[in-house]
Design an enzyme around this catalytic site. Structure first.
Site, PDB file in Angstrom:
ATOM      1  N   ASN A  19       1.322   3.081  -3.103  1.00 28.95           N
ATOM      2  CA  ASN A  19       1.469   3.150  -1.654  1.00 28.95           C
ATOM      3  C   ASN A  19       2.955   3.052  -1.333  1.00 28.95           C
ATOM      4  O   ASN A  19       3.795   3.235  -2.228  1.00 28.95           O
ATOM      5  CB  ASN A  19       0.610   2.081  -0.953  1.00 28.95           C
ATOM      6  CG  ASN A  19       1.044   0.650  -1.255  1.00 28.95           C
ATOM      7  OD1 ASN A  19       2.226   0.376  -1.472  1.00 28.95           O
ATOM      8  ND2 ASN A  19       0.099  -0.262  -1.263  1.00 28.95           N
ATOM      9  N   LYS A  99      -2.569 -29.402   0.749  1.00 26.46           N
ATOM     10  CA  LYS A  99      -1.848 -29.523   2.016  1.00 26.46           C
ATOM     11  C   LYS A  99      -2.134 -28.315   2.919  1.00 26.46           C
ATOM     12  O   LYS A  99      -2.411 -27.229   2.424  1.00 26.46           O
ATOM     13  CB  LYS A  99      -0.342 -29.585   1.760  1.00 26.46           C
ATOM     14  CG  LYS A  99       0.112 -30.877   1.105  1.00 26.46           C
ATOM     15  CD  LYS A  99       1.612 -30.844   0.849  1.00 26.46           C
ATOM     16  CE  LYS A  99       2.393 -31.192   2.105  1.00 26.46           C
ATOM     17  NZ  LYS A  99       3.850 -31.335   1.807  1.00 26.46           N
ATOM     18  N   TYR A 154      -3.115   8.132  -1.874  1.00 24.71           N
ATOM     19  CA  TYR A 154      -1.940   7.452  -2.452  1.00 24.71           C
ATOM     20  C   TYR A 154      -0.907   8.493  -2.856  1.00 24.71           C
ATOM     21  O   TYR A 154      -1.215   9.680  -2.996  1.00 24.71           O
ATOM     22  CB  TYR A 154      -2.369   6.599  -3.655  1.00 24.71           C
ATOM     23  CG  TYR A 154      -3.116   5.354  -3.224  1.00 24.71           C
ATOM     24  CD1 TYR A 154      -2.467   4.139  -3.089  1.00 24.71           C
ATOM     25  CD2 TYR A 154      -4.474   5.419  -2.887  1.00 24.71           C
ATOM     26  CE1 TYR A 154      -3.145   3.016  -2.648  1.00 24.71           C
ATOM     27  CE2 TYR A 154      -5.150   4.305  -2.443  1.00 24.71           C
ATOM     28  CZ  TYR A 154      -4.479   3.099  -2.326  1.00 24.71           C
ATOM     29  OH  TYR A 154      -5.143   1.994  -1.870  1.00 24.71           O
ATOM     30  N   LYS A 182      -2.002   7.118   2.774  1.00 25.48           N
ATOM     31  CA  LYS A 182      -0.790   6.318   2.836  1.00 25.48           C
ATOM     32  C   LYS A 182       0.323   7.075   3.543  1.00 25.48           C
ATOM     33  O   LYS A 182       0.422   8.307   3.429  1.00 25.48           O
ATOM     34  CB  LYS A 182      -0.342   5.956   1.413  1.00 25.48           C
ATOM     35  CG  LYS A 182      -1.369   5.113   0.660  1.00 25.48           C
ATOM     36  CD  LYS A 182      -1.680   3.842   1.411  1.00 25.48           C
ATOM     37  CE  LYS A 182      -2.744   3.009   0.723  1.00 25.48           C
ATOM     38  NZ  LYS A 182      -3.089   1.802   1.500  1.00 25.48           N
ATOM     39  N   ASP A 211      -1.774   4.447   6.797  1.00 27.39           N
ATOM     40  CA  ASP A 211      -1.467   3.068   6.382  1.00 27.39           C
ATOM     41  C   ASP A 211      -0.076   3.009   5.766  1.00 27.39           C
ATOM     42  O   ASP A 211       0.191   3.642   4.748  1.00 27.39           O
ATOM     43  CB  ASP A 211      -2.523   2.634   5.349  1.00 27.39           C
ATOM     44  CG  ASP A 211      -2.367   1.181   4.922  1.00 27.39           C
ATOM     45  OD1 ASP A 211      -1.451   0.497   5.415  1.00 27.39           O
ATOM     46  OD2 ASP A 211      -3.178   0.738   4.082  1.00 27.39           O
ATOM     47  N   ALA A 212       0.818   2.221   6.392  1.00 30.05           N
ATOM     48  CA  ALA A 212       2.202   2.092   5.895  1.00 30.05           C
ATOM     49  C   ALA A 212       2.384   0.875   4.993  1.00 30.05           C
ATOM     50  O   ALA A 212       3.490   0.639   4.491  1.00 30.05           O
ATOM     51  CB  ALA A 212       3.165   2.025   7.068  1.00 30.05           C
ATOM     52  N   ASN A 213       1.343   0.080   4.820  1.00 29.46           N
ATOM     53  CA  ASN A 213       1.403  -1.075   3.909  1.00 29.46           C
ATOM     54  C   ASN A 213       2.595  -2.002   4.170  1.00 29.46           C
ATOM     55  O   ASN A 213       3.181  -2.560   3.240  1.00 29.46           O
ATOM     56  CB  ASN A 213       1.397  -0.612   2.449  1.00 29.46           C
ATOM     57  CG  ASN A 213       0.018  -0.090   2.047  1.00 29.46           C
ATOM     58  OD1 ASN A 213      -0.256   1.100   2.156  1.00 29.46           O
ATOM     59  ND2 ASN A 213      -0.883  -0.985   1.646  1.00 29.46           N
ATOM     60  N   HIS A 320     -10.780  -5.066   4.680  1.00 26.57           N
ATOM     61  CA  HIS A 320     -10.047  -4.454   3.567  1.00 26.57           C
ATOM     62  C   HIS A 320     -10.815  -4.677   2.263  1.00 26.57           C
ATOM     63  O   HIS A 320     -11.580  -5.629   2.131  1.00 26.57           O
ATOM     64  CB  HIS A 320      -8.668  -5.119   3.464  1.00 26.57           C
ATOM     65  CG  HIS A 320      -7.983  -4.942   2.144  1.00 26.57           C
ATOM     66  ND1 HIS A 320      -8.118  -5.847   1.104  1.00 26.57           N
ATOM     67  CD2 HIS A 320      -7.159  -3.971   1.686  1.00 26.57           C
ATOM     68  CE1 HIS A 320      -7.394  -5.428   0.076  1.00 26.57           C
ATOM     69  NE2 HIS A 320      -6.800  -4.302   0.400  1.00 26.57           N
ATOM     70  N   GLU A 339     -14.186  -0.755   4.486  1.00 28.62           N
ATOM     71  CA  GLU A 339     -13.387   0.175   3.700  1.00 28.62           C
ATOM     72  C   GLU A 339     -14.184   0.580   2.457  1.00 28.62           C
ATOM     73  O   GLU A 339     -15.099  -0.130   2.028  1.00 28.62           O
ATOM     74  CB  GLU A 339     -12.077  -0.518   3.282  1.00 28.62           C
ATOM     75  CG  GLU A 339     -11.070   0.398   2.628  1.00 28.62           C
ATOM     76  CD  GLU A 339      -9.654  -0.214   2.569  1.00 28.62           C
ATOM     77  OE1 GLU A 339      -9.518  -1.445   2.676  1.00 28.62           O
ATOM     78  OE2 GLU A 339      -8.699   0.569   2.418  1.00 28.62           O
TER      79      GLU A 339
HETATM   80 MG   LIG Z   1      -4.067  -1.277   4.070  1.00 28.72          MG
END
Ligand SMILES: [Mg+2]
Length: 385
Positions: A19, A99, A154, A182, A211-213, A320, A339
């Protein structure tokens, strides 16, 4: 019911291409097997889970902290009132002495462990997980089908538009009606040609998401938003860094295109910040939280209830990861869809082998548990543990 043994191992996921940020060569995920003392058909009842896709194995955390805490707990403290394993109580035990904050790899380890617990619990109740979830959290109502889209597109070394078009055609032939590709791994002009090539096969811009990730700075995010605005694409995903809420909010002010995000938000607390500060719009935007990466269902259900408080429908969630756990969630809890990775991230991508995609949606399995057994290559991979 008692947990006899918990085993974990990092296993390989194979996926070609890249990607905008990541090449997946050598990718792994953590697989967890929980063996109970219940015997069915001469075999111990076993639950499986894994840390979704894309974040690598987290075996050290499982081995050093989470599994030992569960195994050290008195057996009855991990059970519900019916005497079955209780994922919520297990979660509290596993997370003792942790924590607040810092929701990173730890959330993936809990995601894998929790998935195995739900698979085991559904098998103990002898029902598919989606049915169990519908009964517990939705007054017994379950969706018969879940809308799925093919995630791919991709960057391959050839950068060939014909290769991309062939891939989109394969998804159409499999029964998908929408897909995602992508962007951000090439310059804008080249990405626009990729977008046009994908649309030419899918038939409509509204069938394509991009999708630019998380690659873009604000200026680049805005330039892509301006270029794709007239197309009316399905959505524009993760333009900037997942935790840059101001970038996301500014982007939302400048585009009518639906925006998507949340796959790299790993806790209900971070989800709360996203809903409060990232300017995301309940009337059109898409949230993609992945329970396998974000502490599993106990925390995921908190996120869903926060969404309702902030005016969001659960139908806005398209998780996702393209895995069967999220498919069960989508049907059982009434999410918007899921997805799917029909061509990548094997052997995890895709759903039960014998259940075909029809007109962009898939029906659910009727075997107990999450349904891993219905995907022989995945089942062999899980059992290699
Ligand atoms: Mg994504």
């Amino acid at each position: 019911m008692k947990i006899n043994r918990i085993t974990e191992k990092d296993l390989p996921i194979s996926s070609p291409g890249s990607n905008a940020v990541v090449n997946f060569k050598g990718l792994t995920t953590s697989v967890v097997m929980i063996e109970s003392d219940i015997v069915r058909n001469g075999k111990a009842l076993v639950g499986y889970g894994f840390g979704s896709i894309g974040r690598w194995g987290v075996g050290g955390l499982l081995r050093e902290r989470f599994i030992p805490r569960l195994m050290a707990a008195p057996a009855d403290t991990l059970l519900d009132d019916a005497g079955l394993i209780d994922p919520f109580r297990c979660w509290e035990v596993a997370m003792a002495n942790e924590k607040p904050g810092g929701h990173g790899e730890r959330a993936v380890a809990l995601g894998a462990l929790d998935m195995a617990l739900w698979d085991l619990l559904a098998k103990a109740e002898d029902v598919p997980l989606w049915r169990l979830l519908a009964n517990r959290f939705r007054n017994g109502v379950a969706d018969e089908r879940v809308e799925v889209y093919a995630a791919g597109g991709y960057y391959e070394e050839s950068h060939s538009l014909q290769v991309l078009k062939d891939e989109m055609q394969r998804y159409c032939d499999l029964g998908y009606t929408s897909a995602k590709i992508k962007i951000g791994g090439a310059v804008l002009s080249e990405d626009m040609k990729r977008i046009e090539a994908a649309i030419s096969v899918l038939g409509s811009p509204s069938a394509l998401a991009v999708d630019a990730n998380g690659r873009f700075d604000l200026k680049t995010a805005l330039s892509y938003a301006e270029a794709i605005e007239p197309l009316k694409l399905r959505w524009y995903e993760e333009a900037g860094d997942p935790l840059d809420y101001r970038l996301q909010a500014t982007l939302a002010e400048h585009t009518s295109t639906p925006l998507a995000g949340g796959e790299n938000i790993f806790s209900s607390q971070d989800a709360k910040n996203l809903l409060r500060y990232a300017g995301m719009r309940p009337d059109r935007d898409i949230l993609q939280f992945d329970c396998g990466l974000s502490y599993g269902l106990p925390d995921y259900l908190k996120t869903l209830s926060l969404m309702a408080e902030h005016g969001w429908s659960w139908r806005s969630v398209h998780p996702h990861g393209g895995h069967q756990m999220s498919l069960n969630l989508a049907a059982g809890l009434g999410l918007g869809g899921n997805e799917s990775y029909p061509g990548v991230f094997q052997p995890l991508g895709g759903f039960a082998d014998h259940i075909v995609i029809e007109n962009g949606s898939v029906r659910l399995h009727d075997t107990p548990g999450i349904g891993f057994e219905l995907k022989p290559k995945l089942w062999d991979w899980l059992r290699s543990l």
